[in-house]
Design a protein around this motif. Structure first.
Motif, mmCIF file in Angstrom:
data_model
loop_
_atom_site.group_PDB
_atom_site.id
_atom_site.type_symbol
_atom_site.label_atom_id
_atom_site.label_comp_id
_atom_site.label_asym_id
_atom_site.label_seq_id
_atom_site.Cartn_x
_atom_site.Cartn_y
_atom_site.Cartn_z
ATOM 1 N N ARG A 363 -17.508 68.673 54.062
ATOM 2 C CA ARG A 363 -18.514 70.294 55.349
ATOM 3 C C ARG A 363 -18.950 70.688 55.294
ATOM 4 N NH1 ARG A 363 -14.902 73.669 59.174
ATOM 5 N NH2 ARG A 363 -17.083 75.710 60.336
ATOM 6 N N ASN A 370 -25.243 71.514 61.121
ATOM 7 C CA ASN A 370 -24.718 72.653 62.414
ATOM 8 C C ASN A 370 -26.321 72.272 63.550
ATOM 9 O OD1 ASN A 370 -22.630 73.250 63.767
ATOM 10 N ND2 ASN A 370 -22.143 75.312 62.533
ATOM 11 N N LYS A 378 -20.215 71.891 64.918
ATOM 12 C CA LYS A 378 -20.503 70.665 65.377
ATOM 13 C C LYS A 378 -21.539 70.331 64.651
ATOM 14 C CE LYS A 378 -16.734 70.846 68.413
ATOM 15 N NZ LYS A 378 -15.499 69.381 68.417
ATOM 16 N N LEU A 379 -21.238 69.039 65.471
ATOM 17 C CA LEU A 379 -22.403 67.331 65.163
ATOM 18 C C LEU A 379 -22.441 66.449 66.116
ATOM 19 C CD1 LEU A 379 -22.585 67.194 61.147
ATOM 20 C CD2 LEU A 379 -24.262 68.254 62.460
ATOM 21 N N ASP A 382 -21.890 63.171 63.581
ATOM 22 C CA ASP A 382 -21.170 63.430 62.374
ATOM 23 C C ASP A 382 -21.150 61.838 61.881
ATOM 24 O OD1 ASP A 382 -19.646 64.440 60.668
ATOM 25 O OD2 ASP A 382 -19.328 65.940 62.126
#
Length: 492
Positions: A363, A370, A378-379, A382
């Motif tokens: 992370r 981000n 949150k992505l 991701d």
């Protein structure tokens, strides 16, 4: 105010939208929708009564009050009469919030009580059939029919039809906020067509957010009578003294307009608001939020029983999902994480694993990408999310194991989003109020956009739930969660 009788005159130049479409009168679609609801209630009630009467009817009864035809006809009259008496067909409530369904439920309860008393008075042996079979069946079908009609109405409103033309009157800032909200939530049925401000002007000249400014606050009554707006929305401004609001209400008498005044209060609504007359003065009383008591006990019971039932129903699906997660990527099927619950107590949340093993350690490397709001990380894309995990997230299947948290009492079926300890540590005193209740498997954030919401909007929704919680609100949220999950909006 809305006391009916006066027909709207032809719209003036000010009564047109920015695109030139005339916004008034709107009475036609309201009356057609009302007639459709009345016909729907009548037909569905008659269908249920006829079906039950034909299937269970006692055609050979010796006494007239035992004959199925009399009871059937009486049941239908009682239901329709109760609907009319409780103003369940009033245009103001049709397609608007939970009040429509509250009046429907109150009407059917009234019909049930009268039917039971009538059965006792007539010593009818068949009255139980109509109380325990007919009325519940009528409730189920009429509620479903009204919900389907509401879905159609909301679809029309999203396409710009079946909207009530609104004249907003107040300070430019508060009116701008009202315009933004009506555009964001068109299903509520309001469209601001004109604005009145203290000086008849706005920051952008004769328009405010594209809506024409038609005059000063002193001109509101004249515009309502001349242009036929259905709603006059009074937003906060120092001009609106009690005397001026009273005179405006008098001036609107005899028109078809509904006057709506936004109180200068925090966002409190629902069962906590009460209007009392003290010494002849109408006072808006705000009761304290309920964090204990009988309703909370009912919520606790519903949570535990509901979680147990849902775990049994979804057990086969959870076994399959667990196997797919394990086969898709290295690691176990579950992901455990510490979260903060009621009163700041930490607990371990259980979810299906949707990321590759060691995702937490990666992370920090993604911090500069981000896309989350405020304290959230949150992505949209991701790279840590697995193929199976992407599907589970889209339809919120990864959250099913949290039913175990509900069953053990650390979570509720409905409540604010459970924060991470590092998020909770950064909360200010106001945001910490979301920890006064148990976090939920779903909530207002779930049905309002989920990860697409801004941080401020997420906090506002959570605090609104804490302040205005009720069993009825929980029911509405649970019902709307199903649609939110199916559409997958804001899930990533």
């Amino acid at each position: 105010m809305r006391q009916g009788g006066l027909a709207s005159s032809s719209p003036s130049a000010h009564g047109r939208l920015a695109n030139g479409v005339v916004g008034r009168p709107a009475v036609g679609w309201e009356q057609r929708y009302r007639r459709t609801v009345i016909i729907s209630d009548t037909v569905t009630t008659a269908f249920v009564v006829a079906a039950i009467g034909n299937f269970f009817g006692v055609r050979d009864a010796a006494d007239w009050h035992e004959k199925w035809g009399i009871l059937a006809f009486g049941t239908e009259l009682l239901v329709l009469g109760a609907l009319a008496a409780n103003r369940s067909w009033a245009p103001a409530v049709l397609g608007q919030g939970a009040e429509e369904f509250r009046r429907l439920g109150r009407s059917l309860f009234t019909a049930t009580v009268v039917l039971a008393l009538g059965g006792i008075a007539l010593t009818s042996r068949n009255i139980k059939l109509w109380i325990f079979v007919a009325i519940p069946a009528i409730a189920l079908i009429t509620t479903t029919a009204r919900y389907l009609l509401r879905l159609w109405l909301h679809k029309e409103r999203k396409e710009g039809r079946c909207l009530r033309p609104v004249l907003a009157a107040g300070s430019p800032d508060t009116v701008r906020d009202l315009i933004a909200r009506t555009r964001k939530f068109p299903h509520l049925g309001w469209r601001v067509d004109a604005v009145c401000t203290p000086d008849g002007l706005g920051p952008d000249g004769d328009r405010l957010e594209g809506v024409p400014i038609v005059g000063r606050l002193t001109d509101v009554a004249g515009h309502i009578r001349r242009d036929g707006y259905r709603v006059v929305a009074i937003t906060p401004d120092p001009h609106w003294s009690p005397d001026r609001l009273q005179r405006l209400a008098w001036n609107l008498e005899g028109s078809d307009a509904e006057m709506v005044v936004a109180p200068v209060l925090m966002e409190v609504a629902g069962p906590r608001l009460h209007i009392d007359a003290v010494l002849g003065i109408p006072l808006l009383r705000v009761s304290m939020p309920a964090f204990t008591g009988g309703r909370r006990v009912v919520k606790e019971v519903v949570d535990r029983v509901g979680a147990a039932v849902l775990l049994l129903l979804f057990a086969p699906l959870m076994v399959v999902v667990g196997a797919l997660v394990t086969l898709d990527s290295r690691g176990g099927p579950f992901y455990c994480q510490r979260r903060v619950g009621k009163d700041g107590h930490e607990f371990t949340i259980v979810k299906f694993r949707t990321m590759v093993a060691g995702a937490d350690r990666a992370r920090a490397e993604l911090a500069d990408r981000n896309e989350g709001a405020g304290l959230l990380f949150k992505l949209r894309r991701d790279p840590r999310v697995t193929r199976v995990g992407a599907v589970l997230r889209r339809y919120s299947i990864d959250e099913l194991p949290q039913l175990l948290n509900v069953l053990t009492g650390s979570m509720s079926l409905v409540g604010p989003r459970p924060p991470l300890p590092e998020e909770s540590a950064a909360y200010g005193p106001d945001i910490r109020r979301r920890l006064l209740v148990k976090p939920g498997l779903t909530g207002l954030w779930q049905i309002s956009g989920r990860s697409d919401l801004s941080w401020e909007e997420t906090v506002r929704l959570d605090l609104r739930y804490v302040e205005d919680w009720s069993l009825a609100l929980d029911t509405v949220i649970l019902w709307k969660t199903l649609r939110a999950v199916i559409h997958g909006q804001g899930a990533y």
